[in-house]
Scaffold this active site. Structure first.
Site, PDB file in Angstrom:
ATOM      1  CE1 TYR A  18      -1.136 -11.001  -6.772  1.00 56.05           C
ATOM      2  CE2 TYR A  18      -3.064 -11.421  -8.153  1.00 56.05           C
ATOM      3  CZ  TYR A  18      -2.417 -10.601  -7.341  1.00 56.05           C
ATOM      4  OH  TYR A  18      -3.300  -9.498  -6.868  1.00 56.05           O
TER       5      TYR A  18
ATOM      6  CD  GLU B 293      -5.230  -4.356  -8.985  1.00 54.01           C
ATOM      7  OE1 GLU B 293      -5.741  -4.042 -10.387  1.00 54.01           O
ATOM      8  OE2 GLU B 293      -5.030  -5.309  -8.672  1.00 54.01           O
TER       9      GLU B 293
ATOM     10  CD1 TRP C  40      -2.527  -9.957 -11.532  1.00 49.95           C
ATOM     11  CD2 TRP C  40      -2.487  -7.872 -11.564  1.00 49.95           C
ATOM     12  NE1 TRP C  40      -2.239  -9.725 -10.377  1.00 49.95           N
ATOM     13  CE2 TRP C  40      -1.999  -8.180 -10.638  1.00 49.95           C
ATOM     14  CE3 TRP C  40      -2.527  -6.367 -11.585  1.00 49.95           C
ATOM     15  CZ2 TRP C  40      -1.250  -7.435  -9.485  1.00 49.95           C
ATOM     16  CZ3 TRP C  40      -1.992  -5.591 -10.774  1.00 49.95           C
ATOM     17  CH2 TRP C  40      -1.219  -6.199  -9.592  1.00 49.95           C
TER      18      TRP C  40
END
Length: 188
Positions: A20, A42, A50
């Site tokens: 990522y 988010e 995350w």
């Protein structure tokens, strides 16, 4: 010869985070749908890591019709119940409902001729803001301002901390560390 890349410390925790970081995080994103998808993800991340969202990202895309705003905007109570029963995603009713409402707001903006990407990037006049490469704030006066503007439009789960994380993810701010091999590749 083995080439070693120095990357942001947070990205070295596992392969998914490395990938990522190396391919997406901090890359200036200008596609309206993708900007909206990232803002919604988010919001789902709020209170979680995350990494949790990344692990569930494909399931989110399946559950939310690949984050096509026009499709998600039409979701009804039956869809909320379907999503609440989906173990592949984060099953928080308020976040699910906020995503559906977020899709409706996105579509309302488009109907008024306001492109979501133009709305987002207007806050920086289309420029990538440079971080100092040393410290990373959790929010800034600009993320507070963007948060207020998103809330005025009806978006939820868009507090200044979430908005700042989104700004980093979509490359609106370059917060790669000074030693990170990606720092100089994401200037806009």
């Amino acid at each position: 010869m083995l080439v070693t890349h120095h990357r942001c410390a947070w990205a070295d925790s596992n392969e998914l985070m490395r990938h990522y970081h190396d391919t997406e995080w901090g890359v200036p994103q200008h596609d309206s749908r993708m900007l909206w998808e990232m803002l919604m993800l988010e919001g789902f991340q709020a209170g979680l890591s995350w990494l949790t969202v990344l692990r569930k990202r494909e399931a989110f895309r399946l559950a939310f019709a690949n984050f096509e705003p026009a499709v998600v905007a039409a979701f009804a109570e039956a869809d909320v119940l379907r999503l609440m029963a989906d173990p592949g995603i984060i099953r928080a009713r308020a976040k699910i409902e906020a995503t559906i409402r977020g899709a409706q707001i996105y579509c309302e903006m488009a109907e008024r001729g306001e492109a979501f990407n133009e709305f987002c990037w207007a806050f920086t006049e289309g420029q990538v803001l440079p971080g100092d490469g040393q410290s990373v704030p959790v929010q800034t006066p600009l993320s507070e301002h963007i948060s207020k503007e998103l809330k005025k439009r009806g978006f939820k789960f868009v507090g200044p901390t979430i908005v700042y994380a989104w700004m980093q993810a979509i490359g609106m701010v370059n917060d790669h560390s000074a030693a990170c091999f990606r720092r100089d590749t994401h200037r806009g």
